[in-house]
Design a protein around this motif. Structure first.
Motif, PDB file in Angstrom:
ATOM      1  N   ILE A  78      33.896  37.594  43.430  1.00  0.00           N
ATOM      2  CA  ILE A  78      34.232  38.622  42.440  1.00  0.00           C
ATOM      3  C   ILE A  78      34.091  40.041  42.998  1.00  0.00           C
ATOM      4  CG2 ILE A  78      33.602  37.140  40.514  1.00  0.00           C
ATOM      5  CD1 ILE A  78      30.973  38.741  40.305  1.00  0.00           C
ATOM      6  N   ALA A  79      33.637  40.180  44.244  1.00  0.00           N
ATOM      7  CA  ALA A  79      33.321  41.512  44.768  1.00  0.00           C
ATOM      8  C   ALA A  79      34.521  42.270  45.312  1.00  0.00           C
ATOM      9  CB  ALA A  79      32.256  41.394  45.862  1.00  0.00           C
ATOM     10  N   TRP A  80      35.461  41.553  45.919  1.00  0.00           N
ATOM     11  CA  TRP A  80      36.515  42.297  46.624  1.00  0.00           C
ATOM     12  C   TRP A  80      37.551  42.861  45.653  1.00  0.00           C
ATOM     13  CZ3 TRP A  80      41.687  40.880  46.527  1.00  0.00           C
ATOM     14  CH2 TRP A  80      41.995  39.574  46.148  1.00  0.00           C
ATOM     15  N   GLN A  81      38.102  44.008  46.052  1.00  0.00           N
ATOM     16  CA  GLN A  81      39.096  44.705  45.241  1.00  0.00           C
ATOM     17  C   GLN A  81      40.252  45.167  46.122  1.00  0.00           C
ATOM     18  OE1 GLN A  81      38.799  46.237  41.534  1.00  0.00           O
ATOM     19  NE2 GLN A  81      38.159  44.112  41.711  1.00  0.00           N
ATOM     20  N   GLY A  82      41.407  45.359  45.505  1.00  0.00           N
ATOM     21  CA  GLY A  82      42.506  45.991  46.200  1.00  0.00           C
ATOM     22  C   GLY A  82      42.257  47.486  46.280  1.00  0.00           C
ATOM     23  N   PRO A  83      43.121  48.224  46.969  1.00  0.00           N
ATOM     24  CA  PRO A  83      42.921  49.666  47.108  1.00  0.00           C
ATOM     25  C   PRO A  83      43.256  50.408  45.820  1.00  0.00           C
ATOM     26  CG  PRO A  83      45.011  49.049  48.071  1.00  0.00           C
ATOM     27  CD  PRO A  83      44.352  47.764  47.647  1.00  0.00           C
ATOM     28  N   ALA A 228      53.852  31.617  50.182  1.00  0.00           N
ATOM     29  CA  ALA A 228      52.485  31.263  50.551  1.00  0.00           C
ATOM     30  C   ALA A 228      51.741  32.497  51.042  1.00  0.00           C
ATOM     31  CB  ALA A 228      52.501  30.197  51.652  1.00  0.00           C
ATOM     32  N   TYR A 229      50.412  32.429  50.964  1.00  0.00           N
ATOM     33  CA  TYR A 229      49.608  33.592  51.352  1.00  0.00           C
ATOM     34  C   TYR A 229      49.741  33.917  52.835  1.00  0.00           C
ATOM     35  CZ  TYR A 229      45.993  30.415  53.247  1.00  0.00           C
ATOM     36  OH  TYR A 229      45.301  29.471  53.977  1.00  0.00           O
ATOM     37  N   GLN A 230      50.052  32.901  53.658  1.00  0.00           N
ATOM     38  CA  GLN A 230      50.233  33.162  55.093  1.00  0.00           C
ATOM     39  C   GLN A 230      51.433  34.075  55.345  1.00  0.00           C
ATOM     40  OE1 GLN A 230      49.873  30.151  53.703  1.00  0.00           O
ATOM     41  NE2 GLN A 230      48.482  28.849  54.894  1.00  0.00           N
ATOM     42  N   ILE A 272      47.188  39.030  47.408  1.00  0.00           N
ATOM     43  CA  ILE A 272      46.599  40.371  47.338  1.00  0.00           C
ATOM     44  C   ILE A 272      45.549  40.535  48.435  1.00  0.00           C
ATOM     45  CG2 ILE A 272      45.240  41.975  45.929  1.00  0.00           C
ATOM     46  CD1 ILE A 272      46.474  40.600  43.450  1.00  0.00           C
ATOM     47  N   TYR A 273      44.734  39.520  48.616  1.00  0.00           N
ATOM     48  CA  TYR A 273      43.662  39.563  49.615  1.00  0.00           C
ATOM     49  C   TYR A 273      44.230  39.738  51.024  1.00  0.00           C
ATOM     50  CZ  TYR A 273      39.524  38.061  52.247  1.00  0.00           C
ATOM     51  OH  TYR A 273      38.455  37.998  53.108  1.00  0.00           O
ATOM     52  N   GLU A 274      45.307  39.047  51.336  1.00  0.00           N
ATOM     53  CA  GLU A 274      45.892  39.129  52.677  1.00  0.00           C
ATOM     54  C   GLU A 274      46.483  40.504  52.959  1.00  0.00           C
ATOM     55  OE1 GLU A 274      45.563  37.175  55.101  1.00  0.00           O
ATOM     56  OE2 GLU A 274      44.774  35.384  54.106  1.00  0.00           O
ATOM     57  N   LEU A 275      47.019  41.147  51.941  1.00  0.00           N
ATOM     58  CA  LEU A 275      47.606  42.478  52.140  1.00  0.00           C
ATOM     59  C   LEU A 275      46.551  43.573  52.219  1.00  0.00           C
ATOM     60  CD1 LEU A 275      50.785  42.269  49.911  1.00  0.00           C
ATOM     61  CD2 LEU A 275      50.717  42.573  52.383  1.00  0.00           C
ATOM     62  N   ARG A 276      45.320  43.239  51.771  1.00  0.00           N
ATOM     63  CA  ARG A 276      44.205  44.157  51.869  1.00  0.00           C
ATOM     64  C   ARG A 276      44.556  45.570  51.381  1.00  0.00           C
ATOM     65  NH1 ARG A 276      42.844  39.808  54.376  1.00  0.00           N
ATOM     66  NH2 ARG A 276      40.922  39.659  55.611  1.00  0.00           N
ATOM     67  N   GLN A 277      44.339  46.557  52.265  1.00  0.00           N
ATOM     68  CA  GLN A 277      44.526  47.950  51.856  1.00  0.00           C
ATOM     69  C   GLN A 277      45.978  48.333  51.661  1.00  0.00           C
ATOM     70  OE1 GLN A 277      43.860  46.928  54.998  1.00  0.00           O
ATOM     71  NE2 GLN A 277      43.933  48.609  56.492  1.00  0.00           N
ATOM     72  N   HIS A 278      46.887  47.417  51.931  1.00  0.00           N
ATOM     73  CA  HIS A 278      48.310  47.711  51.753  1.00  0.00           C
ATOM     74  C   HIS A 278      48.847  47.233  50.398  1.00  0.00           C
ATOM     75  CE1 HIS A 278      48.003  47.406  56.318  1.00  0.00           C
ATOM     76  NE2 HIS A 278      48.267  48.677  56.064  1.00  0.00           N
ATOM     77  N   LYS A 323      50.602  35.678  32.068  1.00  0.00           N
ATOM     78  CA  LYS A 323      49.175  35.849  31.748  1.00  0.00           C
ATOM     79  C   LYS A 323      48.323  35.814  33.015  1.00  0.00           C
ATOM     80  CE  LYS A 323      45.452  33.599  29.122  1.00  0.00           C
ATOM     81  NZ  LYS A 323      45.111  32.442  28.263  1.00  0.00           N
ATOM     82  N   TYR A 324      48.616  34.856  33.887  1.00  0.00           N
ATOM     83  CA  TYR A 324      47.817  34.713  35.100  1.00  0.00           C
ATOM     84  C   TYR A 324      48.018  35.899  36.034  1.00  0.00           C
ATOM     85  CZ  TYR A 324      45.710  32.543  39.223  1.00  0.00           C
ATOM     86  OH  TYR A 324      44.924  32.285  40.322  1.00  0.00           O
ATOM     87  N   LEU A 325      49.260  36.383  36.129  1.00  0.00           N
ATOM     88  CA  LEU A 325      49.523  37.516  37.013  1.00  0.00           C
ATOM     89  C   LEU A 325      48.777  38.761  36.552  1.00  0.00           C
ATOM     90  CD1 LEU A 325      52.778  38.428  38.778  1.00  0.00           C
ATOM     91  CD2 LEU A 325      51.698  40.198  37.390  1.00  0.00           C
ATOM     92  N   ILE A 326      48.799  39.030  35.249  1.00  0.00           N
ATOM     93  CA  ILE A 326      48.086  40.203  34.726  1.00  0.00           C
ATOM     94  C   ILE A 326      46.580  40.054  34.941  1.00  0.00           C
ATOM     95  CG2 ILE A 326      47.518  41.501  32.635  1.00  0.00           C
ATOM     96  CD1 ILE A 326      50.366  40.746  31.629  1.00  0.00           C
ATOM     97  N   GLU A 327      46.069  38.869  34.657  1.00  0.00           N
ATOM     98  CA  GLU A 327      44.646  38.597  34.816  1.00  0.00           C
ATOM     99  C   GLU A 327      44.193  38.846  36.266  1.00  0.00           C
ATOM    100  OE1 GLU A 327      42.034  34.567  35.225  1.00  0.00           O
ATOM    101  OE2 GLU A 327      43.401  34.671  33.518  1.00  0.00           O
ATOM    102  N   VAL A 328      44.944  38.300  37.212  1.00  0.00           N
ATOM    103  CA  VAL A 328      44.571  38.422  38.622  1.00  0.00           C
ATOM    104  C   VAL A 328      44.673  39.866  39.101  1.00  0.00           C
ATOM    105  CG1 VAL A 328      45.352  37.876  40.967  1.00  0.00           C
ATOM    106  CG2 VAL A 328      45.056  36.052  39.288  1.00  0.00           C
ATOM    107  N   CYS A 329      45.787  40.530  38.779  1.00  0.00           N
ATOM    108  CA  CYS A 329      45.974  41.911  39.241  1.00  0.00           C
ATOM    109  C   CYS A 329      44.876  42.833  38.741  1.00  0.00           C
ATOM    110  CB  CYS A 329      47.342  42.432  38.793  1.00  0.00           C
ATOM    111  SG  CYS A 329      48.728  41.754  39.722  1.00  0.00           S
ATOM    112  N   HIS A 330      44.535  42.729  37.473  1.00  0.00           N
ATOM    113  CA  HIS A 330      43.530  43.629  36.918  1.00  0.00           C
ATOM    114  C   HIS A 330      42.127  43.247  37.354  1.00  0.00           C
ATOM    115  CE1 HIS A 330      46.387  45.213  33.536  1.00  0.00           C
ATOM    116  NE2 HIS A 330      46.813  45.455  34.758  1.00  0.00           N
ATOM    117  N   LYS A 331      41.910  41.999  37.629  1.00  0.00           N
ATOM    118  CA  LYS A 331      40.637  41.556  38.216  1.00  0.00           C
ATOM    119  C   LYS A 331      40.420  42.217  39.571  1.00  0.00           C
ATOM    120  CE  LYS A 331      38.509  37.231  39.882  1.00  0.00           C
ATOM    121  NZ  LYS A 331      38.761  35.757  40.026  1.00  0.00           N
TER     122      LYS A 331
END
Length: 561
Positions: A78-83, A228-230, A272-278, A323-331
């Protein structure tokens, strides 16, 4: 070192006052840059495409998509966030989209919207002329030298003063390159066509990144059709190398990912995690997502969808996806963008136009109240509708603070079964639906083969995604021999073939000379009779699209340095 060749010629004179020409775009420096990226990353791209094929075989064999065990730690951390949002991307309440045609770019910049996505993908047929002049048009757009007079009509196209716009600024420019599955055959590197994704991204980035930064924004992109995330990791690595090469700080690039595939929907946090600060968020690419769901689950009889008109955003699998997309993005603190309103004004019929605009209002109201941070429109006339609704229900620049699981009583998390629940109460498969799919598919494919990728059909702006839904539905219905509810006919290859012939004949009666309806029907036929099912219409038709272009080999050394 192995050679690079350009296998197409273009007129070196510019039709625009700016004087920008293809030779200003295809400089030795720009080509060296994109070729270096291609040589570094193309093998990874091809391996990822092979992985797509293997994954489809697994799905066909009974292994349905699901959340990945291998990345569970990313979802549970739960700690990591996008930029934080980048300059010019804080308020994205209304985005307009369209191909990089000069007239459309001017019209988009004059629209009362916050951002403009210029599209090298689904709404552009990738002729060499469209691709290179598209880049030249964007080069001029970034430098404020778009104004021109159309030679065919004498009409003046001029970008209005920024102070007349919604926020006192011109819309922020975002570029959508072509997807990983496409190549640009006019640039051949080491004996193979260059990746269209790398070419579109690299040419734009090389010429415009520093100019955009000087204007207070940055090079921003929309990334299509990742499965895929790769594939997001590959983009991130390309971004880092590109920024390092031009000595631009990492994180300057920002990219919004269109969630247009069923498998991608199970990997939102990972992407989102793979793109990190981008990362600058995710978008509900609704029509492509519907196509992907049909495509991925094509062999499952219990997953057959009804007529496309019955597959709305409120049916179970589409509602779960939103619903899932909004939930994940705002998380994760990034934007959750809504989908396209494809309607265009209906001239000469006030009642029909009013009804169409009411549908737009209802759709945008659904998005704003669901928690989206912005939405898409295809036509400038829809901008005020979307702006008014988001202005009322989203008074702040975004609603990243909104979390469905925190703000709604009775919240239930989205599970695997929700994203795969294609049961639609009241949905019907009809012969009218067959005819509509064939009509849309034929009209779009015919236009695309003429080099036009954004087509008004029955007062909707259709692009490749909607044509793909038509093709996939027709194929799936034949595959499972389903019955029509209005005529009680089994949908067979012969039935689709007959209707295709009838609809083609109707269109030919009023078609202009030089039309390509018969050619479109030739390619459409095996796709809707079950004889074959191509991965994408755009790759199926690409060689035919470019077959009429005259080529001459030009060594890169002969280009302007």
């Amino acid at each position: 070192m192995p050679s690079l060749k350009i296998v197409a010629e273009l007129d070196s004179s510019s039709p625009y006052p700016s004087g920008t020409t293809p030779q200003d775009i295809l400089t030795k420096g720009a080509l060296d840059f994109v070729v270096s990226l291609h040589r570094t990353f193309n093998n990874r791209r091809k391996k990822l495409l092979e992985t797509r094929v293997k994954r489809q075989v697994e799905i066909d064999g009974g292994k349905l998509p699901s959340f990945l065990e291998e990345t569970k730690h990313i979802r549970e951390d739960i700690a990591w966030q996008g930029p934080v949002p980048a300059p010019g991307l804080v308020d994205r309440r209304v985005e307009i989209t369209g191909p990089p045609d000069r007239k459309m770019i001017v019209n988009a910049f004059n629209s009362n919207v916050t951002t403009y996505m210029t599209d090298f993908e689904d709404s552009m047929a990738p002729t060499w002329t469209n691709v290179i002049w598209g880049q030249a048009n964007l080069y001029d757009a970034v430098r404020g030298q778009l104004d021109f007079v159309a030679k065919d009509t004498g009409k003046e196209y001029k970008v209005k003063d920024a102070n007349t716009h919604f926020n006192g600024k011109l819309p922020t420019l975002i570029v959508r390159p072509r997807g990983w599955h496409m190549v640009e055959k006019h640039i051949v590197v080491d004996g193979e066509p260059i990746s269209a994704s790398i070419f579109d991204f690299g040419i734009f980035f090389y010429h415009n990144a520093k100019a955009l930064i000087a204007k207070g924004h940055g090079p921003y992109f929309y990334l299509p059709k990742m499965e895929a995330y790769q594939e997001a990791r590959l983009w991130n690595d390309i971004f880092n190398v590109a920024q390092d090469t031009l000595e631009i700080p990492r994180g300057t690039i920002r990219a919004t990912v269109l969630i247009e595939t069923l498998t991608g929907a199970f990997e939102l946090e990972e992407i989102i995690y793979e793109l990190r600060q981008h990362s600058s968020g995710l978008n509900c690419g609704r029509w492509d997502y519907m196509f992907s769901t049909i495509k991925k689950l094509r062999h499952y009889k219990d997953k057959v969808l009804p007529d496309r008109g019955d597959v709305t955003m409120t049916v179970p699998f589409m509602a779960a996806y939103v619903k899932y997309l909004i939930e994940v993005c705002h998380k994760r603190g990034v934007h959750a963008m809504g989908g396209m309103a494809a309607q265009i004004p209906i001239k000469g019929d006030e009642a029909a136009n009013a009804a169409a605009m009411e549908r737009v209002k209802a759709d945008k109201l659904r998005e704003a109240t669901a928690g989206h941070d912005g939405t898409w429109v295809a036509h400038p006339a829809l901008a005020h509708i979307a702006t008014d609704i988001f202005g009322e229900y989203m008074p702040h620049p975004n609603q990243l603070f909104y979390r469905p699981e925190l703000d709604k009583d009775g919240y239930l998390p989205v599970e695997t079964g929700d994203l795969l629940n294609t049961q639609i109460t009241g949905g019907k498969i009809t012969e009218a639906g067959i005819r509509k799919n064939i009509y849309i598919g034929l009209n779009y494919m015919e236009a695309w083969l003429r080099g036009v990728g954004c087509v008004p059909i029955d007062w909707l702006m259709e692009d490749a995604a909607t044509a793909e839904v038509s093709r996939a539905q027709l194929n799936q219905w034949v595959l499972h021999g389903v019955k029509t509810e209005d005529t009680d006919k089994v949908i067979t290859a012969e039935l689709n073939k007959d209707i295709l012939a009838e609809e083609t004949a109707k269109l030919l009666k009023t078609a202009k000379e030089g039309n390509k309806f018969e050619l479109a029907a030739k390619y459409f036929l095996p796709e809707i009779t079950g004889e074959k099912f191509s991965d994408f219409l755009t790759t199926l038709l690409y060689d035919e699209l470019t077959a009429g272009e005259s080529f001459g080999e030009i060594l890169v050394e002969a280009l302007k340095a």
